[in-house]
Write a protein that holds these residues in place. Sequence first.
Motif, PDB file in Angstrom:
ATOM      1  N   ARG A 108      -5.283  -7.314   2.210  1.00  0.00           N
ATOM      2  CA  ARG A 108      -4.459  -6.207   1.707  1.00  0.00           C
ATOM      3  C   ARG A 108      -4.431  -6.214   0.176  1.00  0.00           C
ATOM      4  NH1 ARG A 108      -1.280  -8.411   5.706  1.00  0.00           N
ATOM      5  NH2 ARG A 108       0.276  -9.201   4.259  1.00  0.00           N
ATOM      6  N   LEU A 139       0.712   7.527   6.897  1.00  0.00           N
ATOM      7  CA  LEU A 139       0.249   6.149   7.061  1.00  0.00           C
ATOM      8  C   LEU A 139       0.118   5.482   5.691  1.00  0.00           C
ATOM      9  CD1 LEU A 139      -2.940   6.446   6.120  1.00  0.00           C
ATOM     10  CD2 LEU A 139      -3.268   7.064   8.493  1.00  0.00           C
ATOM     11  N   HIS A 140      -0.042   4.173   5.702  1.00  0.00           N
ATOM     12  CA  HIS A 140      -0.217   3.425   4.456  1.00  0.00           C
ATOM     13  C   HIS A 140      -1.694   3.132   4.236  1.00  0.00           C
ATOM     14  CE1 HIS A 140       4.010   2.455   3.568  1.00  0.00           C
ATOM     15  NE2 HIS A 140       4.165   2.555   4.875  1.00  0.00           N
ATOM     16  N   ARG A 187       8.165  -0.082   5.301  1.00  0.00           N
ATOM     17  CA  ARG A 187       7.354  -0.773   6.300  1.00  0.00           C
ATOM     18  C   ARG A 187       7.540  -2.286   6.168  1.00  0.00           C
ATOM     19  NH1 ARG A 187       2.545   0.836   8.983  1.00  0.00           N
ATOM     20  NH2 ARG A 187       3.431   2.890   8.633  1.00  0.00           N
ATOM     21  N   ALA A 216      -4.583   1.796   0.771  1.00  0.00           N
ATOM     22  CA  ALA A 216      -4.701   1.395  -0.631  1.00  0.00           C
ATOM     23  C   ALA A 216      -5.135   2.568  -1.506  1.00  0.00           C
ATOM     24  CB  ALA A 216      -5.688   0.236  -0.760  1.00  0.00           C
ATOM     25  N   ASP A 217      -6.036   3.400  -0.997  1.00  0.00           N
ATOM     26  CA  ASP A 217      -6.477   4.557  -1.786  1.00  0.00           C
ATOM     27  C   ASP A 217      -6.823   5.725  -0.852  1.00  0.00           C
ATOM     28  OD1 ASP A 217      -8.922   3.931  -0.661  1.00  0.00           O
ATOM     29  OD2 ASP A 217      -9.700   2.953  -2.458  1.00  0.00           O
ATOM     30  N   LEU A 246       1.891   2.592  14.823  1.00  0.00           N
ATOM     31  CA  LEU A 246       1.846   3.221  13.498  1.00  0.00           C
ATOM     32  C   LEU A 246       2.587   4.559  13.478  1.00  0.00           C
ATOM     33  CD1 LEU A 246      -1.800   2.371  12.410  1.00  0.00           C
ATOM     34  CD2 LEU A 246       0.302   1.299  11.662  1.00  0.00           C
ATOM     35  N   ALA A 260      -7.780  -5.026  -1.277  1.00  0.00           N
ATOM     36  CA  ALA A 260      -7.940  -3.570  -1.165  1.00  0.00           C
ATOM     37  C   ALA A 260      -7.130  -2.873  -2.256  1.00  0.00           C
ATOM     38  CB  ALA A 260      -7.495  -3.097   0.219  1.00  0.00           C
ATOM     39  N   MET A 261      -5.942  -3.371  -2.501  1.00  0.00           N
ATOM     40  CA  MET A 261      -5.071  -2.766  -3.516  1.00  0.00           C
ATOM     41  C   MET A 261      -5.684  -2.947  -4.908  1.00  0.00           C
ATOM     42  SD  MET A 261      -2.308  -1.054  -3.170  1.00  0.00           S
ATOM     43  CE  MET A 261      -2.402   0.046  -4.549  1.00  0.00           C
ATOM     44  N   TRP A 286       0.839  -1.194   0.000  1.00  0.00           N
ATOM     45  CA  TRP A 286       0.000   0.000   0.000  1.00  0.00           C
ATOM     46  C   TRP A 286       0.877   1.249   0.000  1.00  0.00           C
ATOM     47  CZ3 TRP A 286      -4.009  -1.195   4.451  1.00  0.00           C
ATOM     48  CH2 TRP A 286      -4.867  -2.216   4.024  1.00  0.00           C
ATOM     49  N   PRO A 287       0.517   2.241  -0.804  1.00  0.00           N
ATOM     50  CA  PRO A 287       1.339   3.448  -0.829  1.00  0.00           C
ATOM     51  C   PRO A 287       1.252   4.254   0.475  1.00  0.00           C
ATOM     52  CG  PRO A 287      -0.580   3.702  -2.252  1.00  0.00           C
ATOM     53  CD  PRO A 287      -0.584   2.283  -1.776  1.00  0.00           C
ATOM     54  N   LEU A 288       2.183   5.178   0.607  1.00  0.00           N
ATOM     55  CA  LEU A 288       2.271   6.027   1.799  1.00  0.00           C
ATOM     56  C   LEU A 288       1.529   7.333   1.559  1.00  0.00           C
ATOM     57  CD1 LEU A 288       3.807   6.040   4.585  1.00  0.00           C
ATOM     58  CD2 LEU A 288       5.608   7.324   3.426  1.00  0.00           C
ATOM     59  N   ALA A 293      -8.568  -0.636  -5.341  1.00  0.00           N
ATOM     60  CA  ALA A 293      -8.117   0.750  -5.545  1.00  0.00           C
ATOM     61  C   ALA A 293      -7.618   0.943  -6.982  1.00  0.00           C
ATOM     62  CB  ALA A 293      -7.012   1.080  -4.548  1.00  0.00           C
ATOM     63  N   LYS A 301     -10.589   0.983  -9.429  1.00  0.00           N
ATOM     64  CA  LYS A 301     -11.310   2.263  -9.362  1.00  0.00           C
ATOM     65  C   LYS A 301     -10.545   3.353 -10.118  1.00  0.00           C
ATOM     66  CE  LYS A 301     -12.034   3.306  -5.141  1.00  0.00           C
ATOM     67  NZ  LYS A 301     -12.420   3.830  -3.823  1.00  0.00           N
ATOM     68  N   GLU A 349      -9.591   7.174  -0.066  1.00  0.00           N
ATOM     69  CA  GLU A 349     -10.716   6.996   0.848  1.00  0.00           C
ATOM     70  C   GLU A 349     -10.274   6.228   2.096  1.00  0.00           C
ATOM     71  OE1 GLU A 349     -14.979   4.868   0.335  1.00  0.00           O
ATOM     72  OE2 GLU A 349     -13.945   5.468  -1.505  1.00  0.00           O
ATOM     73  N   MET A 350      -9.508   5.163   1.876  1.00  0.00           N
ATOM     74  CA  MET A 350      -9.022   4.377   3.003  1.00  0.00           C
ATOM     75  C   MET A 350      -8.033   5.196   3.842  1.00  0.00           C
ATOM     76  SD  MET A 350      -6.833   0.877   3.131  1.00  0.00           S
ATOM     77  CE  MET A 350      -7.906  -0.298   2.388  1.00  0.00           C
ATOM     78  N   ASP A 408      -8.816   7.131  12.445  1.00  0.00           N
ATOM     79  CA  ASP A 408      -8.552   6.222  13.567  1.00  0.00           C
ATOM     80  C   ASP A 408      -7.162   6.410  14.163  1.00  0.00           C
ATOM     81  OD1 ASP A 408     -11.037   5.164  13.291  1.00  0.00           O
ATOM     82  OD2 ASP A 408     -10.393   3.441  12.087  1.00  0.00           O
ATOM     83  N   GLU A 411      10.101   5.183   8.967  1.00  0.00           N
ATOM     84  CA  GLU A 411      10.186   5.142   7.499  1.00  0.00           C
ATOM     85  C   GLU A 411      10.786   6.419   6.911  1.00  0.00           C
ATOM     86  OE1 GLU A 411       5.998   3.325   7.549  1.00  0.00           O
ATOM     87  OE2 GLU A 411       6.567   3.210   5.451  1.00  0.00           O
ATOM     88  N   SER A 434       5.864   4.965  11.000  1.00  0.00           N
ATOM     89  CA  SER A 434       5.981   5.961   9.939  1.00  0.00           C
ATOM     90  C   SER A 434       7.110   6.945  10.237  1.00  0.00           C
ATOM     91  CB  SER A 434       4.651   6.636   9.610  1.00  0.00           C
ATOM     92  OG  SER A 434       4.080   7.214  10.729  1.00  0.00           O
ATOM     93  N   GLN A 453      -6.243  -0.181  21.230  1.00  0.00           N
ATOM     94  CA  GLN A 453      -6.309   0.600  19.992  1.00  0.00           C
ATOM     95  C   GLN A 453      -5.225   1.687  19.981  1.00  0.00           C
ATOM     96  OE1 GLN A 453      -9.852   2.878  19.260  1.00  0.00           O
ATOM     97  NE2 GLN A 453      -9.590   2.796  17.040  1.00  0.00           N
TER      98      GLN A 453
END
Lengths: 94, 318
Positions: free
Chosen positions: B299, A26-27, B96, A29-30, B83, B302-303, A5-7, B306, B309, A32-33, A40, B90, B87, B76
């Motif tokens: 994962r 953060l990483h 990652r 996929a798109d 995270l 999802a990719m 997933w991109p950064l 994306a 789309k 929106e995500m 969060d 990174e 980051s 959480q």
Amino acid sequence: MSKNWPLWEIFVRSKNGLEHRHFGSLHAADAEMALENARDVYTRRNEGVSIWVVESKNITASNPEHNGEMFEPAQDKVYRHPTFYDLPDEVKHM
Amino acid sequence: MSEEQIKNLEKQFEERIARDEKIEPKDWMPEKYRKTHIRQMSQHAHSEIIGMLPEGNWITRAPSLRRKVALLAKVQDEAGHGLYLYSACETLGVSRDELYEQLHSGKAKYSSIFNYPTITWADMGAIGWLVDGAAIINQVPLCNTSYGPYARAMIRVCKEESFHQRQGFEIMIKLANGTPEQKDMAQDALNRWWWPSLMMLGPTDAESIHTEQSMKWKLKRKSNDDLRQQFIDQTVPQAELIGLTIPDPDLKWNEERQSYDFGEINWDEFWQVVKGHGPMNKERMKARVNAWEEGEWVRDAAMAYAEKKQERKEKQVV
């Protein structure tokens, strides 16, 4: 082999009237995500009222090694500051 | 670059840090600075992620809704802290995936405290009170560390962490004031977590290989032994307040030092756990690797979604 997933870089406005500020990355996929994850990760305690996400690869940054040519020219331009100008004491506010 | 030029840059670099200037990702830095930071920050991130496992164990069995929402929020937060730290790490040019690979292959370490089991509900109290307490003592000085992204992540972590310790202590208070069985449960948890919590602050100064350089780079502001003493001095009165006994027969107030003297720490146990022979090392690693591997299809999906789309959007433009 999966694709990573991109950064994304996350900018948050903490309340109206203030600018969006860089909060971290953060990483996702798109876009929106990235927005959902940013909510969060960076606003679990009401830290924001608006979020921008920008894919990190779209940011062009200046190079600190060129800070000399980039920023030093401003250093000797004191005439850009109000204190450079002499005023008679009688003028109290200007 | 010639050796002399590098020496020169290194000197300027050390001077910047000594002046309390922050180092940012694109600034020149010595390779050793970069490597040390990747190691420490990623270890820190891994500890947050693995640290969710012993507590996750109790979410479904929390004794009340109040306890359950608090524990959920704490776990959480730990994901969030992991995270932030990944980051920040990174920004030093490591991906990652490399970081995960180092964790999953056992090449990278995480805090050895998480290799102990959580066998009763009181362990949730003891972890919040002692483990998070020790973590806070370790982390507060890092809010001032020299590497900008690390310092910024730590400021956020510290702000969020203080509720973790309070909710743990509250659990301990309730149990300590409860039925005799509940009080025993609290005492038993303190007995099991006390020594590992002291070990968590790291090997003694004489044994600690990284201290001197880390002090210079402000990756450390106080030595392990000083931090440990601070932790003991702050925690002993809290135990007394709720009527629990610290499991150390040699523990004694030293009037002259205005500090507690304490018994010998079992460093053999510490090194055994660090080397992978703790009670839960295998279990933790297995849970983590499983989560990663079994999440792969999610994962990937999802990719793929994306990308689909994106393609559709591009077609519409044409």
